[in-house]
Design a protein around this motif. Structure first.
Motif, short mmCIF file in Angstrom:
data_model
loop_
_atom_site.label_atom_id
_atom_site.label_comp_id
_atom_site.label_asym_id
_atom_site.label_seq_id
_atom_site.Cartn_x
_atom_site.Cartn_y
_atom_site.Cartn_z
N VAL A 47 56.23 19.56 61.96
CA VAL A 47 56.49 21.13 61.95
C VAL A 47 57.44 21.48 62.86
N GLN A 48 57.43 21.24 64.23
CA GLN A 48 58.27 21.66 65.18
C GLN A 48 59.30 21.28 65.03
N LYS A 70 55.75 28.08 52.71
CA LYS A 70 55.14 26.92 52.17
C LYS A 70 54.08 26.44 52.71
N LEU A 71 54.03 26.34 54.07
CA LEU A 71 52.79 25.73 54.34
C LEU A 71 51.58 26.59 54.25
N GLY A 101 46.38 27.73 51.49
CA GLY A 101 45.94 28.64 50.91
C GLY A 101 45.75 29.90 51.65
N LYS A 102 46.79 30.13 52.39
CA LYS A 102 46.59 31.44 53.37
C LYS A 102 47.80 32.23 53.35
N GLU A 103 48.46 32.22 52.23
CA GLU A 103 49.53 33.09 52.09
C GLU A 103 49.30 34.45 52.31
N ASN A 104 50.13 35.09 53.19
CA ASN A 104 49.90 36.66 53.53
C ASN A 104 50.67 37.58 52.47
N PRO A 157 65.75 33.10 58.55
CA PRO A 157 65.20 33.09 57.06
C PRO A 157 64.47 31.97 56.75
N GLU A 158 65.33 30.63 56.99
CA GLU A 158 65.03 29.26 56.66
C GLU A 158 63.49 28.85 57.23
#
Length: 535
Positions: free
Chosen positions: A507-508, A526-527, A532-535, A518-519
């Motif tokens: 990830v890093q 996506k992560l 299952g924790k999209e704000n 923005p990218e």
């Protein structure tokens, strides 16, 4: 009288050696080792015992390595108060090793509890403390090699030199059962044919049951005499020093460090290797080296003119944290030896953090690296790695030199077993990973009628040794712990802790490579969706 064997360690993995032998209504332990390797395996050291320690009548230890003796203080803390038999060399080593292990437990738990408190998590207790370890030392009873002694009525034992480390033994047992005498042999860890400081392994012939280690099954090594071993080491050292950086050697404090020192001091005295500072950064290794010095007259490979191979102007033994930190100021031209051999704990991790990112540095791995350990990740070429929570780029040269292994290789294990024949009732292969055991089992099957029946036990299984062949007891098993065995199977590769660390590194890296903020936010969204924790 019944005779049953419980296998409570070193089954499906190379660590945690522990066997419970029941003779009638009494029981003894052969080894009481700590699980080492990835975090999943190490967590098993915190589990409740699969038997009652208060009902153990005696303990016999094959040798002092932590994976064979490291849970002795936990056992005594839980109520065991009987004798602990070992060779004099093992007893002398344990007087330093067990308190050192207790200190490591205290230190690691203290560090963990600080992190847990910041995260709002509960605190944990060490497996045992220095005081617990000191108390367990009072139960140690030395017994010489090749001398029978009574363990219990109807059970006697004899130690044989296993050629592995100072004091290491194979344990022969004679048990009276049903009017006959059964002869058992627990190999312990078997040493190779050419060992820097030990004689070749010995053991008796014509046995009923043999419990045998299989660490290097399927893995032959080059056969080198003492001169060949030193020449191979000199080549690695000279190449590393010519690169201009430090040579960092992760080495177990017991035996491996002393073998390296004996060879390095000789090579420097002969001019085969340039005289450079050699830092032994381990208080335990310093104490153990002093023990070895007392036993030199009994060891192999040290000539009469070399009775002080652990002394010299180039050797620097460090004890304090301040002395250890001063080594970090040395950016090149030194040899740094520190524990642990698999890079899992101790001061070696600090030296790796200080040197792995240097392109002119060299890390020389000289022993077995269990799956999931930092040493194994370096051997596999993992880059970057995480050390104590920090990402470290691996630019140093990673080298491997297995000629200092304390274990017999595939061919030597087979030779050792041939010399034990006949093995009338059966052979139990333990202390090995699945592929190693499979390779040995296949080779033994090729012996035809001479081949003993081979059993590969799982963790916490019990076997009836009075049967014509060791028979798995389906009923009456003291404690069925399928969950423990499922955890032990993590030895086949990375456990989830390794996977988590690798994911965080990936990830890093992806965030750094992203061309814009923005990218980076899109990647994080996506992560979040995956979790299952999209704000």
């Amino acid at each position: 009288m019944s005779l049953r064997l419980g296998v409570h360690g070193a089954a499906g993995t190379v660590t945690g050696s522990c066997y419970r032998l029941e003779i009638g209504n009494q029981a003894v332990l052969i080894d009481c080792g700590m699980f080492q390797g990835d975090k999943t395996l190490k967590q098993m050291n915190y589990d409740a015992w699969p038997f009652d320690p208060r009902h153990i009548a005696a303990v016999l230890l094959t040798h002092a390595h932590t994976d064979h003796s490291g849970l002795v203080p936990k056992l005594t803390k839980a109520g065991y108060g009987g004798p602990i038999y070992a060779t004099p060399g093992t007893v002398d080593l344990l007087r330093f090793m067990l308190p050192d292990s207790g200190g490591i437990q205290e230190m690691e738990v203290e560090r963990l509890n600080r992190r847990n408190q910041r995260r709002g998590l509960g605190i944990v207790q060490p497996i045992y403390t220095v005081d617990d370890a000191e108390a367990s030392l009072q139960l140690l009873l030395p017994r010489d090699y090749n001398t029978w002694f009574e363990v219990l009525p109807g059970l006697r034992a004899r130690f044989w030199n296993a050629g592995h480390i100072l004091g290491a033994a194979s344990i022969e047992l004679e048990a009276e059962s049903g009017g006959e005498t059964l002869r058992l042999l627990f190999s312990g860890d078997i040493g190779p044919e050419h060992k820097a400081l030990q004689e070749i392994a010995e053991a008796p012939k014509a046995l009923d049951v043999v419990v045998m280690e299989s660490t290097y099954g399927g893995r032959p090594r080059p056969k080198l005499d003492d001169a060949g071993r030193r020449a191979a080491l000199a080549a690695e050292v000279n190449t590393a020093l010519a690169a201009g950086g430090n040579l960092v050697i992760p080495a177990f404090a017991v035996e491996r460090t002393q073998e390296l020192l004996a060879d390095l001091t000789r090579l420097m005295a002969e001019g085969a290797v340039k005289r450079v500072p050699v830092f032994v950064d381990s208080p335990l290794a310093t104490n153990i080296t002093n023990v070895f010095a007392r036993y030199l007259h009994k060891t192999n490979g040290v000539q009469s003119s070399e009775r002080q191979p652990f002394q010299g102007g180039s050797l620097h033994f460090t004890r304090s944290v301040q002395e250890s930190m001063q080594i970090e100021q040395v950016s090149g031209g030194a040899i740094i030896i520190a524990a642990s051999g698999m890079c899992e704990a101790g001061r070696i991790r600090h030296h790796l953090k200080n040197n792995l990112w240097r392109a002119n540095a060299t890390v020389l791995l000289i022993g077995y690296q269990a799956a999931g350990t930092l040493g194994a990740l370096l051997e596999q070429g993992t880059n970057p790695v995480r050390i104590q929570g920090d990402e470290v780029q691996v630019r140093a040269s990673i080298r491997k030199l297995e000629i200092y292994s304390g274990h017999a290789d595939h061919d030597e294990l087979l030779d050792w077993l041939r010399d034990r024949l006949p093995v009338r009732r059966g052979l139990l292969l333990t202390h090995g990973e699945a592929d190693a055991i499979a390779a040995l089992r296949s080779a033994i099957a090729g012996w035809g009628e001479q081949a003993p029946m081979v059993t590969v036990p799982k963790l916490d299984e019990y076997y009836d040794l009075t049967a014509p062949h060791p028979r798995l007891l389906k009923a009456g098993v003291a404690r069925k712990r399928l969950d423990r065995y499922a955890e032990a199977e993590a030895m086949a590769g990375h456990d989830w802790h390794n996977d988590y660390a690798q994911l965080m590194l990936q990830v890093q890296q992806q965030l750094r490579r992203a061309g814009s903020d923005p990218e980076r936010r899109r990647l994080l969204r996506k992560l979040h969706r995956v979790l299952g924790k999209e704000n």
